[in-house]
Scaffold this active site. Structure first.
Site: not given
Length: 420
Positions: A43, A111
């Site tokens: 992640r 991101r």
């Protein structure tokens, strides 16, 4: 002082034992367990909220790069993860980046792209001929991506799958889901009064209320007075229930075939390829989201029920030991602890590759688009086929009757008399 006979005998015995051990270790054809291929799914790091609730006094302008962007904290988290991976695979990977060894793919989101880049900066600092600027311990490494609309691997949950949407709606009506939701009914009904967010779907509450509050608390913003510790606990639990209901609770296998099983199948495909060629890449890195990590782990039935934290990493390693390939999985979800071993249900932690393939086969589809068609559409198509077949049969029968009448029917034959 001279050694006694007993001491000399013991020394000789010890020497013989060591020789036997060494001969076993060095015997040709007997190789130690060898790492052959690694897949990493992580992640992204710490970020600003993606969106927020109407009554939030903290607006997008409070975040230096705006909503949904990696923060310096997130960059540091992934740099540290890269340092850990460098230590873990010190002897497996080249000291500096080699394109033949590594492939990196990310969702097409700032991101996740930046997280992969920060990670790679620590994993592959330039060495030797890779140093292009002596004042900069960094080298550019490609991170591949595809547009979100074309991402059928990492940007979970996949949106353009009508059958999955149908399964989501069916899940909300199940007794199991309603049982889990019941303790939070009053809280959910109260929430719009304070937050201004009127939706009551759990995914919306997670993304529009809990997530921004979590980000704001992490970055030391002052939260609204109604946000107590109990409120945050309930919001977190509802967010966790959202993930469980998204990928599981009801018809989990079918959901997995349409979501996380796609990535599981891709990982398996690359592991098989690695067993066939010595020139196959050694490392495959995927940079995704909490929904990517949880989707894969739910499909593999190794999900711990908690939202994957920033920079959490699911590790899949392929080993060769005495001519047999095996798969080991680990989950690094906290930086101060070694990755936790994961065991695929029905197998051991070190799972033989063929057994692994057999166990994950039920969640891998060869026709994702076909399985994404809703049951309503399938029923409609079946009905159309049935009607078409019936119509053809009726026409065929009528045509046959007509042909019979033409050939044999007396009404169609006229008698002429001859008059001379």
């Amino acid at each position: 002082m001279r050694a006694g006979p007993l001491l000399l005998a013991r020394a000789a015995s010890l020497g013989l034992s060591i020789s036997i051990l060494l001969s076993c270790w060095l015997e040709p054809g007997v190789a130690a367990k060898e790492l052959k291929f690694v897949t990493l799914l992580f992640r992204h790091g710490d970020r600003s909220p993606i969106e927020t609730f109407p009554n939030d006094p903290i607006k997008e302008s409070a975040w230096p790069q705006g909503f949904g962007q990696l923060t310096p904290v997130g960059m540091e988290q992934h740099y540290q993860l890269g340092e850990y991976l460098r230590r873990r695979y010190e002897t497996f990977l080249n000291e500096s980046y080699k394109r033949e060894q590594v492939y990196v793919q990310s969702t097409d989101i700032d991101r996740t792209l930046m997280s992969a880049m920060a990670n790679l900066a620590a994993l592959f600092p330039p060495e030797g001929i890779s140093v292009w600027n002596p004042d900069l311990a960094w080298q550019p490494i490609p991170v591949h991506t595809v547009p979100i609309s074309e991402d059928k691997l990492l940007y979970l949950p996949f949106k353009h799958c009508p059958r999955f949407k149908e399964l989501e709606e069916e899940t909300l009506k199940t007794e199991e889901y309603q049982k889990r939701l019941h303790p939070y009914k009053d809280f959910i009904e109260m929430l719009p009064k304070f937050s201004g967010y009127q939706g009551q779907d759990l995914f919306g509450i997670w993304s529009r209320v809990y997530d921004p509050l979590f980000c704001e608390r992490t970055h030391n913003f002052t939260l609204p007075s109604w946000v107590t510790e109990d409120t945050m606990v309930k919001l977190r639990e509802l967010s966790e229930l959202s993930v469980l209901s998204l990928y599981g609770i009801y018809k989990q296998k079918e959901k997995s075939r349409l979501q996380g099983g796609v990535l599981a199948g891709e990982i398996l495909k690359h592991m098989r390829a690695a067993t066939q060629s010595s020139n196959h890449r050694r490392l495959l890195m995927y940079s995704g989201h909490d929904t990517t990590v949880s989707g894969l782990q739910m499909a593999l039935e190794v999900y711990n029920g908690l939202l994957p934290p920033y920079a959490s990493c699911h590790i899949t390693e392929l080993y060769l030991d005495k001519g047999e390939y095996s798969v080991e999985m680990y989950y690094r979800n906290e930086s101060q602890h070694e990755p936790y071993p994961l065991t695929l249900p029905g197998c051991t932690h070190s799972c033989p590759l063929e057994k692994f393939a057999e166990l994950v086969a039920p969640i891998i589809t060869e026709d994702w688009a076909g399985e994404c068609i809703t049951t309503a559409v399938v029923d409609h198509q079946v009905l159309k086929v049935v009607l078409a077949v019936a119509f053809c049969l009726v026409i065929s029968v009528l045509a046959l009757l007509l042909l019979t009448l033409i050939r044999h029917g007396p009404c169609w034959k006229r008698e002429y008399s001859q008059d001379f």
